[in-house]
Enzyme design. Structure first.
Site, PDB file in Angstrom:
ATOM      1  N   HIS A 124       0.865  -1.182   0.000  1.00 53.84           N
ATOM      2  CA  HIS A 124       0.000   0.000   0.000  1.00 53.84           C
ATOM      3  C   HIS A 124       0.901   1.232   0.000  1.00 53.84           C
ATOM      4  O   HIS A 124       2.028   1.199   0.496  1.00 53.84           O
ATOM      5  CB  HIS A 124      -0.880  -0.050   1.255  1.00 53.84           C
ATOM      6  N   ASP A 201       2.900  -4.575   7.961  1.00 52.05           N
ATOM      7  CA  ASP A 201       1.676  -3.798   7.741  1.00 52.05           C
ATOM      8  C   ASP A 201       0.506  -4.747   7.965  1.00 52.05           C
ATOM      9  O   ASP A 201       0.214  -5.590   7.112  1.00 52.05           O
ATOM     10  CB  ASP A 201       1.687  -3.227   6.320  1.00 52.05           C
ATOM     11  N   GLN A 204      -4.753  -5.096   6.935  1.00 52.27           N
ATOM     12  CA  GLN A 204      -5.755  -6.033   6.427  1.00 52.27           C
ATOM     13  C   GLN A 204      -5.714  -7.378   7.126  1.00 52.27           C
ATOM     14  O   GLN A 204      -6.559  -8.235   6.869  1.00 52.27           O
ATOM     15  CB  GLN A 204      -5.555  -6.252   4.906  1.00 52.27           C
ATOM     16  N   LYS A 227     -10.653  -0.429  10.412  1.00 54.00           N
ATOM     17  CA  LYS A 227     -10.721  -1.660   9.604  1.00 54.00           C
ATOM     18  C   LYS A 227     -11.049  -2.882  10.438  1.00 54.00           C
ATOM     19  O   LYS A 227     -11.162  -3.986   9.912  1.00 54.00           O
ATOM     20  CB  LYS A 227      -9.404  -1.862   8.867  1.00 54.00           C
ATOM     21  N   CYS A 367      -4.828   2.656  -3.619  1.00 51.52           N
ATOM     22  CA  CYS A 367      -3.552   3.145  -3.057  1.00 51.52           C
ATOM     23  C   CYS A 367      -2.418   2.142  -3.297  1.00 51.52           C
ATOM     24  O   CYS A 367      -1.563   1.928  -2.421  1.00 51.52           O
ATOM     25  CB  CYS A 367      -3.678   3.457  -1.563  1.00 51.52           C
TER      26      CYS A 367
HETATM   27  C1  LIG Z   1      -2.662  -2.870   3.363  1.00 52.80           C
HETATM   28  C2  LIG Z   1      -2.971  -1.475   3.845  1.00 52.80           C
HETATM   29  N1  LIG Z   1      -1.999  -0.780   4.484  1.00 52.80           N
HETATM   30  C3  LIG Z   1      -2.222   0.454   4.957  1.00 52.80           C
HETATM   31  C4  LIG Z   1      -3.451   1.062   4.777  1.00 52.80           C
HETATM   32  C5  LIG Z   1      -3.652   2.457   5.338  1.00 52.80           C
HETATM   33  O1  LIG Z   1      -4.608   2.417   6.359  1.00 52.80           O
HETATM   34  P1  LIG Z   1      -5.154   3.832   6.919  1.00 52.80           P
HETATM   35  O2  LIG Z   1      -5.760   4.513   5.754  1.00 52.80           O
HETATM   36  O3  LIG Z   1      -6.137   3.456   7.991  1.00 52.80           O
HETATM   37  O4  LIG Z   1      -3.935   4.533   7.441  1.00 52.80           O
HETATM   38  C6  LIG Z   1      -4.481   0.391   4.108  1.00 52.80           C
HETATM   39  C7  LIG Z   1      -5.807   1.076   3.895  1.00 52.80           C
HETATM   40  N2  LIG Z   1      -6.649   0.474   2.914  1.00 52.80           N
HETATM   41  C8  LIG Z   1      -7.175   1.283   1.885  1.00 52.80           C
HETATM   42  C9  LIG Z   1      -8.055   2.395   2.351  1.00 52.80           C
HETATM   43  O5  LIG Z   1      -9.214   2.345   1.433  1.00 52.80           O
HETATM   44  N3  LIG Z   1      -9.158   1.207   0.650  1.00 52.80           N
HETATM   45  C10 LIG Z   1      -8.017   0.480   0.948  1.00 52.80           C
HETATM   46  O6  LIG Z   1      -7.751  -0.611   0.515  1.00 52.80           O
HETATM   47  C11 LIG Z   1      -4.248  -0.906   3.639  1.00 52.80           C
HETATM   48  O7  LIG Z   1      -5.213  -1.612   3.019  1.00 52.80           O
END
Ligand SMILES: Cc1ncc(COP(=O)(O)O)c(CN[C@@H]2CONC2=O)c1O
Length: 422
Positions: A124, A201, A204, A227, A367
């Protein structure tokens, strides 16, 4: 231990909503944000109604009650991920800030010209962009473990790029696009063999399966409250205590200090050293309630439910020759999400068509733009599930995809869609 998703739904008032002119809500955007059960929002409301006060400084009843609840919440989230206790559990704004705390509190101190950070092609932006910036500031290199055609990490390539130059491995436990569950322990052992620290990380994974920092081999673990059936505005960083003791804070101000003079300042004990200013008190208390809620469901049961739904959708989509899916093949465990594209239907158009039927999914790059470059697609549509998602929800999605495919020719002809076709 298992649960009935229909019974779980009763805990989430929002799922009774209708949208799009009376269509029942089918919420399939859980990898972005999960919904919160009533007992979590009640916990937050109770704080404001009954003991709202600032923490750690007030010598009065409300402040004492708020401080105890806020500090206990750290112990609860530490327990949720197998950490020793509150000293190893820092509340942040979200997972992104947690990664940045490691980058600026640990990475900057340990990276220099000739050193390397190893991460992966499926990260991400919260990690990928952060390490890119730290590398620019420190002169270190960033190496990306490749993703194979099955959406899994190439472990031969990992063994090649993790060497004595590496100071830190930053790896996503579960991909928010591919659903891949990475072999984090194997990667962490490789990194530790070369005296590199390991940041996982868990954005998820912590919400969707049992996570234990010792089992993972994680020195740091980042995750987000919104989440995991918790509130927005709060995330967590787990850090191995010895490493956190060595690290310098990267946010300064009240709460995080012990003694301040005009010439110098000293820092508070862990975890408060890394929590500058008034913290997310209500959110922390509510997140502890979310951890209780999820543990009552059972994280193994959540993991199994997610994979069952993903395998069901994957099998149904694999039967269509006009749909491309991404991530590990059917039968390989994945988290509760499937990213896909329907030939000739732009992802945003499909999302709009689904929304017209009450179905909420996400379209775009999620992202992870570099990963979409690797997949050689500009974007994808992602359906993602949680404990309250049912087979009927997935069937509603499948019916809507059939409907959209049926409209493809009309869409191709219409001006509105013509220039947006994938
Ligand atoms: C694997 C992963 N890492 C870090 C983040 C960042 O999390 P925060 O936004 O809470 O800091 C996300 C957010 N997931 C994104 C947010 O919207 N859709 C997604 O898949 C993520 O899916």
């Amino acid at each position: 231990m298992s649960f009935d998703a229909d019974e779980v739904r009763a805990d989430f008032p929002i799922l009774q909503r209708t949208v799009a002119d009376g269509e029942p809500l089918v919420y399939l955007d859980n990898a972005a944000t999960t919904q919160t059960p009533e007992r979590v929002s009640t916990a937050e409301k109770s704080f404001y109604d009954e003991y709202n006060a600032n923490v750690h400084r007030g010598i009065h009843t409300l402040s004492h009650e708020a401080s105890v609840a806020y500090e206990d919440a750290h112990d609860r989230l530490a327990e949720f991920v197998g950490a020793e206790g509150r000293e190893e559990l820092i509340f942040t704004k979200n997972a992104t800030e947690a990664v940045n705390l490691v980058a600026y509190g640990y990475g900057v101190q340990h990276l220099d010209e000739g050193d390397a950070v190893v991460t992966t092609e499926m990260e991400h932006h919260a990690s990928l962009v952060t390490w890119q910036q730290i590398a620019e500031q420190t002169g270190a290199d960033v190496r990306y473990v490749e993703v194979d055609d099955d959406g899994r990490l190439d472990m031969d390539h990992a063994r090649e790029v993790i060497d004595d130059d590496v100071e830190l491995l930053s790896v996503v436990h579960v991909s928010n696009v591919l659903g891949t569950v990475n072999p984090v322990r194997e990667l962490a052992d490789l990194a530790h063999d070369h005296d590199a620290a390991v940041l996982v990380d868990g954005a998820q994974s912590v919400p969707t399966r049992p996570v234990d920092v010792d089992d993972l081999g994680a020195d740091f673990l980042a995750f987000s409250g919104h989440k995991m059936a918790g509130p927005t505005g709060i995330g967590c960083l787990y850090g191995e205590q010895e490493l956190l003791e060595e690290m310098e804070p990267f946010l300064f101000g009240g709460e995080m200090i012990r003694h301040v003079t005009f010439d110098e300042s000293t820092w508070n004990e862990l975890p408060w050293k890394f929590e500058a200013g008034t913290p997310p008190i209500a959110e922390g208390i509510a997140l502890a309630e979310a951890a209780d809620y999820l543990d009552e469901l059972g994280m193994d049961a959540v993991r199994e439910h997610e994979n069952d739904l993903a395998q069901y959708l994957l099998a149904e989509l694999e039967d269509r020759d006009d749909v491309e899916t991404y991530g590990p093949p059917p039968g390989v465990e994945r988290s509760g999400l499937v990213a896909f594209n329907v030939d000739g239907v732009h992802g945003h158009d499909l999302s709009e068509l689904l929304d017209d039927r009450g179905i909420a999914v996400r379209a775009g790059d999620h992202c992870t733009q570099p990963l979409h470059d690797v997949l050689d697609i500009p974007g994808s549509v992602r359906a993602s599930f949680y404990a309250y998602t049912t087979r009927e929800d997935v069937d509603a999605l499948l019916d809507a995809i059939e409907d959209a495919a049926g409209k493809r020719d009309a869409m191709l002809a219409s001006e509105r869609y013509h220039d947006r076709i994938l």
